[in-house]
Design a protein around this motif. Structure first.
Motif, PDB file in Angstrom:
ATOM      1  N   GLU A  47       0.828  -1.205   0.000  1.00 21.62           N
ATOM      2  CA  GLU A  47       0.000   0.000   0.000  1.00 21.62           C
ATOM      3  C   GLU A  47       0.867   1.262   0.000  1.00 21.62           C
ATOM      4  O   GLU A  47       0.601   2.213  -0.729  1.00 21.62           O
ATOM      5  N   GLU A  48       1.926   1.235   0.811  1.00 21.83           N
ATOM      6  CA  GLU A  48       2.837   2.380   0.839  1.00 21.83           C
ATOM      7  C   GLU A  48       3.535   2.562  -0.507  1.00 21.83           C
ATOM      8  O   GLU A  48       3.739   3.694  -0.958  1.00 21.83           O
ATOM      9  N   MET A  49       3.865   1.453  -1.154  1.00 22.09           N
ATOM     10  CA  MET A  49       4.494   1.535  -2.482  1.00 22.09           C
ATOM     11  C   MET A  49       3.540   2.173  -3.491  1.00 22.09           C
ATOM     12  O   MET A  49       3.946   3.004  -4.299  1.00 22.09           O
ATOM     13  N   ARG A  53       4.239   5.590  -5.444  1.00 23.43           N
ATOM     14  CA  ARG A  53       4.194   5.664  -6.907  1.00 23.43           C
ATOM     15  C   ARG A  53       3.205   6.724  -7.364  1.00 23.43           C
ATOM     16  O   ARG A  53       3.470   7.471  -8.311  1.00 23.43           O
ATOM     17  N   SER A  54       2.068   6.803  -6.701  1.00 18.76           N
ATOM     18  CA  SER A  54       1.065   7.801  -7.062  1.00 18.76           C
ATOM     19  C   SER A  54       1.599   9.214  -6.860  1.00 18.76           C
ATOM     20  O   SER A  54       1.454  10.080  -7.736  1.00 18.76           O
ATOM     21  N   GLN A  58       2.341  12.162  -9.688  1.00 16.79           N
ATOM     22  CA  GLN A  58       1.819  13.523  -9.580  1.00 16.79           C
ATOM     23  C   GLN A  58       2.952  14.540  -9.620  1.00 16.79           C
ATOM     24  O   GLN A  58       2.836  15.583 -10.276  1.00 16.79           O
ATOM     25  N   LEU A  59       4.034  14.247  -8.951  1.00 14.93           N
ATOM     26  CA  LEU A  59       5.186  15.141  -8.983  1.00 14.93           C
ATOM     27  C   LEU A  59       5.767  15.248 -10.394  1.00 14.93           C
ATOM     28  O   LEU A  59       6.150  16.325 -10.840  1.00 14.93           O
ATOM     29  N   GLN A  60       5.792  14.116 -11.126  1.00 13.35           N
ATOM     30  CA  GLN A  60       6.299  14.142 -12.494  1.00 13.35           C
ATOM     31  C   GLN A  60       5.407  14.995 -13.382  1.00 13.35           C
ATOM     32  O   GLN A  60       5.899  15.771 -14.206  1.00 13.35           O
TER      33      GLN A  60
END
Length: 151
Positions: A47-49, A53-54, A58-60
Motif C-alpha cells: 500500500e505504501e508503495m 508511486r502515485s 503527480q510530482l512528475q
C-alpha cells in the motif's frame, strides 16, 4: 628466566591484541545483523508503495507542467512579465453572469432539435496536453494543472 619472562610478556601482548581483534569483529558482526534486521522493517508495504508511486506520478506531472510553462514564458520574449498572470480566475475574463441570448423569430424547420446542443454553442471541450483533463471550451487554461490551452 628473564628470557622466558620476556617471551611470556610478548605472548600476553599478542593475546591482548587477538582479543581486541576478536571483540572488534564481534561488534562489526552485531552491527551488520542489526542493520539487516532494521532494513527488513524499513521495506515499505504494498500500500505504501502504491502511495509512493502515485505521489511520484503527480510530482512528475507537476514537473512537466512547470517545464512547459517555463518554455512558454521564454518563448514570449524578454519583456514578458509572469507576475502579471497571478491569478487563474483573473485570466479567464469572467465579467459577471452571461445574459440570455435574444430569441430570434424563425420559421419552424421540419426536424427541430428537441435538446439544445451546448457544445455547438460553445465549442467542443479541449484536452490538456499536460494532464489530459477535458476542459470547458471557454477556458484558456486547464482547470487541473493551469497549463495554457494553446501551448
Amino acid at each position: 628466566m628473564e628470557r622466558l619472562h620476556r617471551e611470556l610478556e610478548n605472548q600476553k601482548k599478542k593475546l591482548d591484541k587477538l582479543k581486541s581483534e576478536v571483540n572488534e569483529m564481534e561488534n562489526d558482526l552485531t552491527r551488520r545483523r542489526l542493520k539487516r534486521s532494521n532494513s527488513a522493517s524499513q521495506i515499505p508495504s504494498v500500500e505504501e508503495m502504491h502511495q509512493l508511486r502515485s505521489s511520484n506520478r503527480q510530482l512528475q506531472i507537476d514537473i512537466d507542467c512547470l517545464t512547459k510553462e517555463i518554455d512558454l514564458f521564454q518563448a514570449r520574449g524578454p519583456h514578458f512579465n509572469p507576475s502579471a498572470i497571478h491569478n487563474f480566475y483573473d485570466n479567464i475574463g469572467f465579467v459577471g453572469p452571461v445574459p440570455p441570448k435574444p430569441k430570434e423569430q424563425r420559421v419552424p424547420i421540419k426536424n427541430p432539435k428537441t435538446v439544445p446542443d451546448t457544445e455547438e454553442d460553445e465549442g467542443a471541450p479541449w484536452g490538456c496536453t499536460a494532464c489530459t483533463f477535458l476542459n470547458h471550451p471557454a477556458l484558456h487554461r486547464c482547470e487541473q494543472c493551469e497549463m495554457p490551452r494553446n501551448f
